[in-house]
Design an enzyme around this catalytic site. Sequence first.
Site, PDB file in Angstrom:
ATOM      1  N   CYS A  52      -5.585  -9.272   3.074  1.00 43.36           N
ATOM      2  CA  CYS A  52      -6.756  -8.347   3.417  1.00 43.36           C
ATOM      3  C   CYS A  52      -8.114  -9.055   3.980  1.00 43.36           C
ATOM      4  O   CYS A  52      -8.307  -8.927   5.120  1.00 43.36           O
ATOM      5  CB  CYS A  52      -6.963  -7.323   2.489  1.00 43.36           C
ATOM      6  N   GLU A 100      -7.730   2.854   2.397  1.00 45.23           N
ATOM      7  CA  GLU A 100      -7.342   2.348   0.766  1.00 45.23           C
ATOM      8  C   GLU A 100      -7.915   1.114   0.244  1.00 45.23           C
ATOM      9  O   GLU A 100      -8.176   0.266   0.971  1.00 45.23           O
ATOM     10  CB  GLU A 100      -5.792   2.077   1.147  1.00 45.23           C
ATOM     11  N   ASN A 125     -14.902  -4.557   2.701  1.00 46.54           N
ATOM     12  CA  ASN A 125     -14.088  -5.856   2.515  1.00 46.54           C
ATOM     13  C   ASN A 125     -15.054  -7.095   3.199  1.00 46.54           C
ATOM     14  O   ASN A 125     -14.946  -8.041   2.457  1.00 46.54           O
ATOM     15  CB  ASN A 125     -12.717  -6.081   3.603  1.00 46.54           C
ATOM     16  N   THR A 168      -5.545  -0.490   7.210  1.00 47.12           N
ATOM     17  CA  THR A 168      -6.878  -0.908   7.578  1.00 47.12           C
ATOM     18  C   THR A 168      -7.034  -1.202   8.968  1.00 47.12           C
ATOM     19  O   THR A 168      -6.050  -1.837   9.576  1.00 47.12           O
ATOM     20  CB  THR A 168      -7.161  -2.020   6.890  1.00 47.12           C
ATOM     21  N   PHE A 211     -17.297  -9.902  -8.629  1.00 45.60           N
ATOM     22  CA  PHE A 211     -17.059 -10.739  -7.305  1.00 45.60           C
ATOM     23  C   PHE A 211     -18.124 -11.878  -7.178  1.00 45.60           C
ATOM     24  O   PHE A 211     -18.223 -12.496  -6.400  1.00 45.60           O
ATOM     25  CB  PHE A 211     -17.386  -9.567  -6.045  1.00 45.60           C
ATOM     26  N   LEU A 212     -18.616 -12.210  -8.325  1.00 52.22           N
ATOM     27  CA  LEU A 212     -19.364 -13.452  -8.122  1.00 52.22           C
ATOM     28  C   LEU A 212     -18.763 -14.413  -9.259  1.00 52.22           C
ATOM     29  O   LEU A 212     -19.136 -14.903 -10.079  1.00 52.22           O
ATOM     30  CB  LEU A 212     -20.801 -13.281  -8.812  1.00 52.22           C
ATOM     31  N   VAL A 252       0.768  -1.234  -0.127  1.00 55.86           N
ATOM     32  CA  VAL A 252       0.011  -0.151   0.049  1.00 55.86           C
ATOM     33  C   VAL A 252       0.916   1.232  -0.003  1.00 55.86           C
ATOM     34  O   VAL A 252       0.772   2.195  -0.716  1.00 55.86           O
ATOM     35  CB  VAL A 252      -0.986  -0.199   1.065  1.00 55.86           C
ATOM     36  N   ASP A 277      10.640   3.482   5.638  1.00 54.28           N
ATOM     37  CA  ASP A 277      10.375   2.228   5.963  1.00 54.28           C
ATOM     38  C   ASP A 277      11.359   1.660   7.180  1.00 54.28           C
ATOM     39  O   ASP A 277      12.528   2.561   7.220  1.00 54.28           O
ATOM     40  CB  ASP A 277      10.599   1.023   4.740  1.00 54.28           C
ATOM     41  N   GLU A 320      -4.341  -5.749  -4.907  1.00 51.72           N
ATOM     42  CA  GLU A 320      -3.123  -6.133  -5.707  1.00 51.72           C
ATOM     43  C   GLU A 320      -3.444  -6.538  -6.933  1.00 51.72           C
ATOM     44  O   GLU A 320      -4.238  -7.340  -7.276  1.00 51.72           O
ATOM     45  CB  GLU A 320      -2.645  -7.169  -4.727  1.00 51.72           C
TER      46      GLU A 320
HETATM   47  N1  LIG Z   1      -2.190  -5.097   0.550  1.00 48.68           N
HETATM   48  C1  LIG Z   1      -3.441  -4.754   0.193  1.00 48.68           C
HETATM   49  O1  LIG Z   1      -4.000  -5.089  -0.872  1.00 48.68           O
HETATM   50  C2  LIG Z   1      -3.975  -3.704   1.097  1.00 48.68           C
HETATM   51  C3  LIG Z   1      -5.124  -2.889   0.305  1.00 48.68           C
HETATM   52  C4  LIG Z   1      -5.899  -2.046   1.203  1.00 48.68           C
HETATM   53  C5  LIG Z   1      -5.305  -1.939   2.549  1.00 48.68           C
HETATM   54  N2  LIG Z   1      -4.442  -2.541   2.890  1.00 48.68           N
HETATM   55  C6  LIG Z   1      -3.895  -2.377   4.459  1.00 48.68           C
HETATM   56  O2  LIG Z   1      -2.582  -1.448   4.450  1.00 48.68           O
HETATM   57  C7  LIG Z   1      -1.770  -1.996   5.366  1.00 48.68           C
HETATM   58  C8  LIG Z   1      -0.566  -2.318   4.831  1.00 48.68           C
HETATM   59  O3  LIG Z   1      -0.475  -3.568   3.946  1.00 48.68           O
HETATM   60  P1  LIG Z   1       0.499  -3.760   3.143  1.00 48.68           P
HETATM   61  O4  LIG Z   1      -0.050  -4.885   2.352  1.00 48.68           O
HETATM   62  O5  LIG Z   1       1.186  -2.704   2.348  1.00 48.68           O
HETATM   63  O6  LIG Z   1       1.675  -4.559   4.307  1.00 48.68           O
HETATM   64  P2  LIG Z   1       3.033  -4.746   3.943  1.00 48.68           P
HETATM   65  O7  LIG Z   1       3.643  -5.555   4.904  1.00 48.68           O
HETATM   66  O8  LIG Z   1       3.248  -5.057   2.558  1.00 48.68           O
HETATM   67  O9  LIG Z   1       3.868  -3.299   4.162  1.00 48.68           O
HETATM   68  C9  LIG Z   1       3.871  -2.774   5.366  1.00 48.68           C
HETATM   69  C10 LIG Z   1       5.340  -2.135   5.711  1.00 48.68           C
HETATM   70  O10 LIG Z   1       5.408  -1.098   6.890  1.00 48.68           O
HETATM   71  C11 LIG Z   1       6.762  -1.480   7.148  1.00 48.68           C
HETATM   72  N3  LIG Z   1       6.834  -0.855   8.511  1.00 48.68           N
HETATM   73  C12 LIG Z   1       6.335  -1.601   9.760  1.00 48.68           C
HETATM   74  N4  LIG Z   1       6.558  -1.047  10.738  1.00 48.68           N
HETATM   75  C13 LIG Z   1       7.395   0.292  10.538  1.00 48.68           C
HETATM   76  C14 LIG Z   1       7.455   1.308  11.157  1.00 48.68           C
HETATM   77  N5  LIG Z   1       7.452   1.415  12.547  1.00 48.68           N
HETATM   78  N6  LIG Z   1       8.301   2.315  10.639  1.00 48.68           N
HETATM   79  C15 LIG Z   1       8.314   1.962   9.404  1.00 48.68           C
HETATM   80  N7  LIG Z   1       8.236   1.202   8.410  1.00 48.68           N
HETATM   81  C16 LIG Z   1       7.408   0.155   9.185  1.00 48.68           C
HETATM   82  C17 LIG Z   1       6.937  -2.838   7.064  1.00 48.68           C
HETATM   83  O11 LIG Z   1       8.760  -2.960   6.913  1.00 48.68           O
HETATM   84  C18 LIG Z   1       6.399  -3.036   5.684  1.00 48.68           C
HETATM   85  O12 LIG Z   1       7.531  -2.955   4.552  1.00 48.68           O
HETATM   86  C19 LIG Z   1      -2.594  -3.034   6.366  1.00 48.68           C
HETATM   87  O13 LIG Z   1      -3.334  -2.561   7.373  1.00 48.68           O
HETATM   88  C20 LIG Z   1      -3.603  -3.688   5.172  1.00 48.68           C
HETATM   89  O14 LIG Z   1      -4.572  -4.258   5.697  1.00 48.68           O
HETATM   90  C21 LIG Z   1      -3.645  -3.462   2.241  1.00 48.68           C
END
Ligand SMILES: NC(=O)c1ccc[n+]([C@@H]2O[C@H](COP(=O)([O-])OP(=O)(O)OC[C@H]3O[C@@H](n4cnc5c(N)ncnc54)[C@H](O)[C@@H]3O)[C@@H](O)[C@H]2O)c1
Length: 469
Positions: free
Chosen positions: A279, A150, A227, A120, A268-269, A11, A30, A154
């Site tokens: 997620c 968001e 979701n 999320t 989504f069907l 994200v 990060d 993916e």
């Molecule tokens: N992946 C999806 O399709 C999607 C879609 C919508 C919402 N979300 C939500 O977005 C959020 C992130 O999901 P994601 O899939 O990107 O996760 P991810 O694991 O791919 O990325 C999270 C990142 O945060 C970094 N991180 C963790 N703690 C940290 C800190 N203290 N300081 C700096 N960086 C830090 C990690 O190293 C990692 O790179 C979640 O809550 C998820 O539910 C994800």
Amino acid sequence: MRIAVVGSGYVGLVAGACFADLGHEVLLVDNDEAKLAALQNGEVPIHERFLPELLARHRGQKIQFSGDLQDAARASQAVFIAVGTPPTETGDADLSYVESVAREISGAVEQYKVVVEKSTVPVYTSQWVRTIIMRNGADPALFDVASNPEFLREGTAVTDFLYPDRIVIGVESDRCADVLREIYVPLTSGSYYRNPTAIPRPDRAQVPPRLIVTSTRSAELIKHASNAFLAMKISFINAVASICEAVNANVQQVCDGIGADSRIGTRFLNPGIGYGGSCFPKDLQAFRSVAKECGYEFRLLDEVIRINEEQRHRFLRKVRGVLWTLRGKRLGVLGLAFKGGTDDIRESPALLLVQDLLREGCHICAYDPAAMGRAKEVLQPGVEFASDPYEAANGADAVLILTEWEEFSALDLDRLRKLLRYPIILDGRNLYDPAVMAARGFSYHSVGRPSALTEDLPAGVRPEKKERL
Ligand SMILES: NC(=O)c1ccc[n+]([C@@H]2O[C@H](COP(=O)([O-])OP(=O)(O)OC[C@H]3O[C@@H](n4cnc5c(N)ncnc54)[C@H](O)[C@@H]3O)[C@@H](O)[C@H]2O)c1
């Protein structure tokens, strides 16, 4: 605007790259040093269409990478939190990463800024984030906390971000709303879409997107409820597919019939082996858990989750129904990612099925266009990896299609049939028409549709007849 995005995962990285394409100055933060070094070296750690182009376009100019959260937050007018919120053992969202980011931000609040939840999170999180930032010494007049959930998927993350159905901003003050409005103005005014270098518009996109302004609590609930609703649609059609199998009906025809109702829609069907990914599984659990905490037993979600898990077990039973014994069988597996277009294997039903099949004593040769690198870390030793679908099928007792990659729906069927030991395909994603497969000489078994049989299976064990509802 100068924007910090904390967390450069699926994200954060996509959001950061897209904010830069909207014209903002982005600091992507990060705390994973290896990931940061890779990003700084020009690598793109995730498979996502258009992301390499955007990063190449803005890296070193509108995008800087940093390991220093406080510096980045101090320099920014908006700080987006996009760190992971994984499930705890009890199914609640683990918000410790969010809390630790909030604590660090508190030391960087020197002039007015907006802290935005992009991760999320359950309802009330924004209030907790505000409390933590204040508890750690920040002046409450100098910051606001907003929720901006968001909705990207993916596989189509970049276009979903730039061509969203809607943008939701949950705020508690006009000042905060104005900052978020300004960030998204290139999308809401439509100016981004007139830009000749804009990422191309996908077919279905309506521009400009609608901006929905709500309270922070409503915005948090919008994400969880969205979701949960989408997962419910998947489990609903999977349940219908099971009935179709019992009565020899065709779920595709049923989908066309119900989807034609504009109140329902066809999206989504898609029956299959169930939803997965990082997620839906965790967000449903977290939503159920937060509902319970607020005094409401959301039993509907229990059933959505149960149907989803059962769907994978049904498919495994189908494999058994077609192949009889499994020990020692060689299976070509097409697809390991939780869905097409991504290399993400988190909670992938394909991967879970492969693990089930390994436990049954099968030999697996797998191929996935993008997820093999990640899958190898989990599945090796034990699984062979092929360099294309045909190598995976070579000498196999059957091919299993487990992820809906586009390339799997356009296979050279004659070549595939000649390579297989037996011309058997079990398609967990309904990519082919059973009649076409029968004409091409395959025994073809999919989800919720009559099987195409080119062989005589023993009476009573035809897979679609055998299942109990
Ligand atoms: N992946 C999806 O399709 C999607 C879609 C919508 C919402 N979300 C939500 O977005 C959020 C992130 O999901 P994601 O899939 O990107 O996760 P991810 O694991 O791919 O990325 C999270 C990142 O945060 C970094 N991180 C963790 N703690 C940290 C800190 N203290 N300081 C700096 N960086 C830090 C990690 O190293 C990692 O790179 C979640 O809550 C998820 O539910 C994800």
